[in-house]
Design a protein around this motif. Structure first.
Motif, short mmCIF file in Angstrom:
data_model
loop_
_atom_site.label_atom_id
_atom_site.label_comp_id
_atom_site.label_asym_id
_atom_site.label_seq_id
_atom_site.Cartn_x
_atom_site.Cartn_y
_atom_site.Cartn_z
N VAL A 31 0.84 -1.20 0.00
CA VAL A 31 0.00 0.00 0.00
C VAL A 31 0.88 1.24 0.00
N GLN A 32 1.93 1.25 0.81
CA GLN A 32 2.85 2.38 0.83
C GLN A 32 3.47 2.60 -0.54
N GLY A 33 3.84 1.54 -1.22
CA GLY A 33 4.44 1.65 -2.55
C GLY A 33 3.45 2.17 -3.58
N LEU A 34 2.20 1.73 -3.48
CA LEU A 34 1.17 2.19 -4.42
C LEU A 34 0.89 3.67 -4.27
N VAL A 35 0.81 4.12 -3.03
CA VAL A 35 0.45 5.51 -2.75
C VAL A 35 1.70 6.40 -2.74
N GLY A 36 2.85 5.81 -2.47
CA GLY A 36 4.10 6.57 -2.44
C GLY A 36 4.23 7.42 -1.19
N CYS A 37 3.96 6.82 -0.04
CA CYS A 37 4.01 7.58 1.21
C CYS A 37 4.48 6.68 2.35
N SER A 38 4.57 7.28 3.53
CA SER A 38 5.03 6.56 4.71
C SER A 38 3.89 5.76 5.34
N ARG A 44 -3.22 7.68 8.21
CA ARG A 44 -4.01 8.92 8.16
C ARG A 44 -5.02 8.87 7.03
N MET A 45 -4.63 8.32 5.89
CA MET A 45 -5.54 8.20 4.74
C MET A 45 -6.69 7.26 5.05
N VAL A 46 -6.42 6.19 5.79
CA VAL A 46 -7.48 5.27 6.21
C VAL A 46 -8.44 6.00 7.14
N LYS A 47 -7.90 6.76 8.07
CA LYS A 47 -8.72 7.46 9.05
C LYS A 47 -9.66 8.47 8.39
N ARG A 48 -9.17 9.18 7.36
CA ARG A 48 -10.03 10.18 6.71
C ARG A 48 -10.86 9.59 5.56
N GLY A 49 -10.69 8.30 5.28
CA GLY A 49 -11.52 7.64 4.29
C GLY A 49 -10.98 7.64 2.87
N SER A 50 -9.75 8.10 2.66
CA SER A 50 -9.14 8.09 1.34
C SER A 50 -8.74 6.69 0.90
N LEU A 51 -8.45 5.84 1.86
CA LEU A 51 -8.12 4.43 1.61
C LEU A 51 -9.08 3.57 2.40
N PRO A 52 -9.37 2.36 1.89
CA PRO A 52 -10.26 1.47 2.65
C PRO A 52 -9.59 0.99 3.93
N ALA A 53 -10.41 0.61 4.88
CA ALA A 53 -9.89 0.07 6.13
C ALA A 53 -9.29 -1.32 5.88
N PRO A 54 -8.20 -1.62 6.55
CA PRO A 54 -7.59 -2.93 6.39
C PRO A 54 -8.36 -3.99 7.16
N ARG A 55 -8.01 -5.24 6.89
CA ARG A 55 -8.59 -6.38 7.61
C ARG A 55 -7.50 -7.02 8.45
N LYS A 56 -7.88 -7.42 9.62
CA LYS A 56 -6.96 -8.10 10.53
C LYS A 56 -7.11 -9.60 10.30
N LEU A 57 -6.09 -10.24 9.70
CA LEU A 57 -6.14 -11.68 9.45
C LEU A 57 -5.73 -12.48 10.67
N SER A 58 -4.86 -11.91 11.47
CA SER A 58 -4.45 -12.52 12.74
C SER A 58 -3.95 -11.40 13.64
N GLU A 59 -3.46 -11.76 14.79
CA GLU A 59 -3.00 -10.75 15.74
C GLU A 59 -1.92 -9.84 15.16
#
Length: 75
Positions: A31-38, A44-59
């Motif tokens: 995701v960082q490589g696609l967007v080109g950011c840290s 921050r992008m997830v929080k403001r809704g620019s990117l979808p929320a991730p899924r937790k596959l395990s802990e």
């Protein structure tokens, strides 16, 4: 002079992102490589809704759905 990028450090999922099915999941480095950011900017992008929320596959494994990422990046 332009610097060359060491392609051995680029995740395979990022190199082959266009050929991944929409049902695939990718890790944060992709995701960082696609967007080109840290990492902090991704969250921050997830929080403001620019990117979808991730899924937790395990802990310790958090992933993003490829289809959802494609849709968000196309907007």
């Amino acid at each position: 002079m332009a610097q060359r990028t060491d392609t051995s450090t680029i995740p395979d999922a990022l190199k082959n992102f266009d050929s991944l099915p929409d049902s695939a999941n990718v890790r944060q480095s992709v995701v960082q490589g696609l967007v080109g950011c840290s990492a902090a900017t991704v969250w921050r992008m997830v929080k403001r809704g620019s990117l979808p929320a991730p899924r937790k596959l395990s802990e310790r494994v958090t992933t993003w759905n490829v289809g959802e990422l494609r849709k968000a990046l196309a907007e």
